[in-house]
Each structure stands twice: as C-alpha cells, then as structure tokens.
Write a protein that holds these residues in place. Sequence first.
Motif, mmCIF file in Angstrom:
data_model
loop_
_atom_site.group_PDB
_atom_site.id
_atom_site.type_symbol
_atom_site.label_atom_id
_atom_site.label_comp_id
_atom_site.label_asym_id
_atom_site.label_seq_id
_atom_site.Cartn_x
_atom_site.Cartn_y
_atom_site.Cartn_z
ATOM 1 N N SER A 104 -8.340 -17.966 -23.498
ATOM 2 C CA SER A 104 -7.860 -17.813 -22.124
ATOM 3 C C SER A 104 -8.493 -16.603 -21.437
ATOM 4 C CB SER A 104 -6.338 -17.689 -22.103
ATOM 5 O OG SER A 104 -5.900 -16.599 -22.898
ATOM 6 N N THR A 105 -8.738 -15.519 -22.180
ATOM 7 C CA THR A 105 -9.371 -14.348 -21.575
ATOM 8 C C THR A 105 -10.791 -14.679 -21.133
ATOM 9 O OG1 THR A 105 -8.033 -12.905 -22.991
ATOM 10 C CG2 THR A 105 -9.951 -11.918 -21.935
ATOM 11 N N ALA A 162 -10.534 -16.446 -17.825
ATOM 12 C CA ALA A 162 -10.211 -15.518 -16.741
ATOM 13 C C ALA A 162 -11.447 -14.721 -16.339
ATOM 14 C CB ALA A 162 -9.085 -14.584 -17.167
ATOM 15 N N ARG A 163 -12.253 -14.315 -17.319
ATOM 16 C CA ARG A 163 -13.493 -13.593 -17.010
ATOM 17 C C ARG A 163 -14.459 -14.484 -16.221
ATOM 18 N NH1 ARG A 163 -14.130 -8.745 -19.185
ATOM 19 N NH2 ARG A 163 -12.985 -8.106 -21.064
ATOM 20 N N ASP A 204 -14.211 -14.220 -12.502
ATOM 21 C CA ASP A 204 -14.603 -12.996 -11.808
ATOM 22 C C ASP A 204 -15.985 -13.273 -11.221
ATOM 23 O OD1 ASP A 204 -15.299 -10.530 -10.867
ATOM 24 O OD2 ASP A 204 -14.977 -9.456 -12.751
ATOM 25 N N GLY A 223 -10.521 -13.246 -11.246
ATOM 26 C CA GLY A 223 -9.586 -13.516 -12.328
ATOM 27 C C GLY A 223 -8.801 -12.278 -12.699
ATOM 28 N N LYS A 272 -6.337 -10.634 -15.459
ATOM 29 C CA LYS A 272 -6.030 -10.833 -16.873
ATOM 30 C C LYS A 272 -4.730 -10.126 -17.250
ATOM 31 C CE LYS A 272 -9.930 -8.982 -18.044
ATOM 32 N NZ LYS A 272 -10.979 -8.739 -17.037
ATOM 33 N N LYS A 313 -4.285 -15.127 -15.146
ATOM 34 C CA LYS A 313 -3.984 -15.474 -16.530
ATOM 35 C C LYS A 313 -2.824 -14.576 -16.970
ATOM 36 C CE LYS A 313 -4.924 -14.315 -21.075
ATOM 37 N NZ LYS A 313 -5.571 -13.380 -21.982
#
Length: 334
Positions: free
Chosen positions: A80-81, A84-85, A88, A95, A97, A142
């Motif tokens: 998920s990270t 989210a990146r 960006d 995104g 986080k 996220k």
Amino acid sequence: MGKVSTIASDPLWLPHRYDPAQDAVHFRHTPRAAHGAATFLTDEYLGAATPRIVGRAAALAQAGPAAPLHFVLHSAFCCSTLLARAFDAPGLAMGLKEPVILNDLIGWQLRGGDGRQIAGVLDGALRLLERPFGPGEAVVIKPSNVCNAMAPLMLQFRPKSRALLLHAPLRVFLGSVARKGMDGRRWVRELLVKQLKQGLHGFGYSGEDYLQQTDLQIAAMGWLAQHALFARMAAQFGPQVRCLDSDQLLASPAAAMAALARLFDVPLDAEAIVAGPIFSRHSKFGQAFTSEDRAKERAAEAAHQEEIEKVAIWTDAVAKAAGVPLQLPQPLLG
C-alpha cells in the motif's frame, strides 16, 4: 508564523493531530519533498517541528477548495505504501501516507468517545486533508489499517470518492508476520485488541479463546476481520470500490496501475511509473529492491511454513463457517 487563513488553506500545512479536549487541529509545515522522503506522516519520519494550533471551526472556515479525494485502504504488508508513493505525481495527484490525524480519531473512539462527535470531526479532517497540492490535482489517502473500521463512514461522507481495498493473500500475510519476529507477533495482538473494541470480530470466539490461540492464529483472525469488512464494503458500495491483492499487483504492475489510475480518474503514465524508481526500491526503506530480493524475503519464511499452512487451513474453515468469502468481489483486474 502564518495567519489562520494562510495555514488552513495551504496544503503545505499538514493537519497533523487533533486534540478533542480543545477541539483544535495541530498543523505542521510539511513541504512536498518531506512527504516524499517520509515513509509515513509521523513524527518519527518527519522529524521534530513546532505545530501551529488552530481551532477546528476556524480551520474549516478557511480551508479553501477541495480536490477529488480517493483512498487506498489496506490490511497491512501488501504494497500500500508503494501505491501511495505512485500518486505523488505533481500536476496530477498527491498521495498522503497514513496521516496521524485519522489515527487520533481512532484513539478517541477506542477511549470511548462519542460516535456522533467523532463522525463530525472525521468529516472535517477529510476536508482538511483533501486540499489540492496543485491546480487540478487529486488527493489519494492511504490511512493506517487501524482506521479501516472508519472506512465505510469515510466513503459515506465522500460518495464521489473511490477506494482500492488492498490485501496480501493470507499465506503471504502470515509469512510477513512470522518474518518480523517478536515485533510482528506483538503487532498482530495489539491490532486484535483494537479490532475487538471496534466490533470487527463476529467469529464466535471469546477473549479466553483468543488467549489460547498462537500468534499466527491471532494474525490470521486480524486479517480475516479486515477481509470480512472489505467484503461488506464491496457489497455496500459496489462500483465505488475495487479489490486487489498484492500478488496480483506484483504479477501485473502496469495493468494494476493503469486500472487504479482509471478508478481514481488520475491520468498517470502507468508504464513509466512501473519502470521508474517507485517499483524498483523498497517502499519503506528506500534501498534498491528487486523481485529477487522479494523472493529471498519469502525464502526466509521457510522455517515457519508448516505453521503457516496449518493456520491457513484453519482460517479457511473459520471463514467458511462465518460466511466470509476469501475471494473478494469487485476485482480491480479482470
């Protein structure tokens, strides 16, 4: 340093914490580069800063325009990270986080806060988080997975938002927990305690039953509680959500990114993102990270395979008895 109107309308001032005693938001100045460098939007990764404290009503009155807002909701250890990146993307999206302000509302809930008050503050927190970082940009949040209990309310508040419901396959999740040793095993027990308070466990087990379960059984029950929640959300929100697992993402990253960009209506170049540094570096630690490195990680779980397999079979039986589908509906791919 900065008037209320400037702080509340400027997305570079992150709504970082919420204080229910004062009904105030703690903002901290967080440039876009700081978002990119931080694994999560916590003080541990952002470093020390002096917050500006603004009354919630005053902040909302000056918040300015709202961006299209979407969510990557997840059950942990599932890339998920990384996603989210990927959002960006200056000019297109930003995104966020795991903003701590949402965790603060969960903490307030777990301490017995009034649900109606918390709901109102949640709506306001989303309003402050959805300020666009640039003209025409969307915002993709996220949240921490401990916030999943509030996810249905978030989507009710934002009916135009879309959400990806992301999870790791059960055996992959259990392997991740086992590989993390005592820290992973302690984390899943802490998560279970919070989920029990949030009413997410309808599986017929008492507290004493859980005490008699192994760490990986506890991990599996926490995973299953989130899986059941995602299944309910897919039924409730239909096309507003889509489901994906991390193995599907890693097997078909360009297709998954293209489908997610369509879901969020953000015109990302999926092929370029997959070919770039976001997919070739560890999303949390930043070092080069290849499919071979991922395979080595999973090989390190070999000592736990017998337990993982037994727990997975047991969880499948629990899921069937509880009517929880292990294959979620509303797939992002196919």
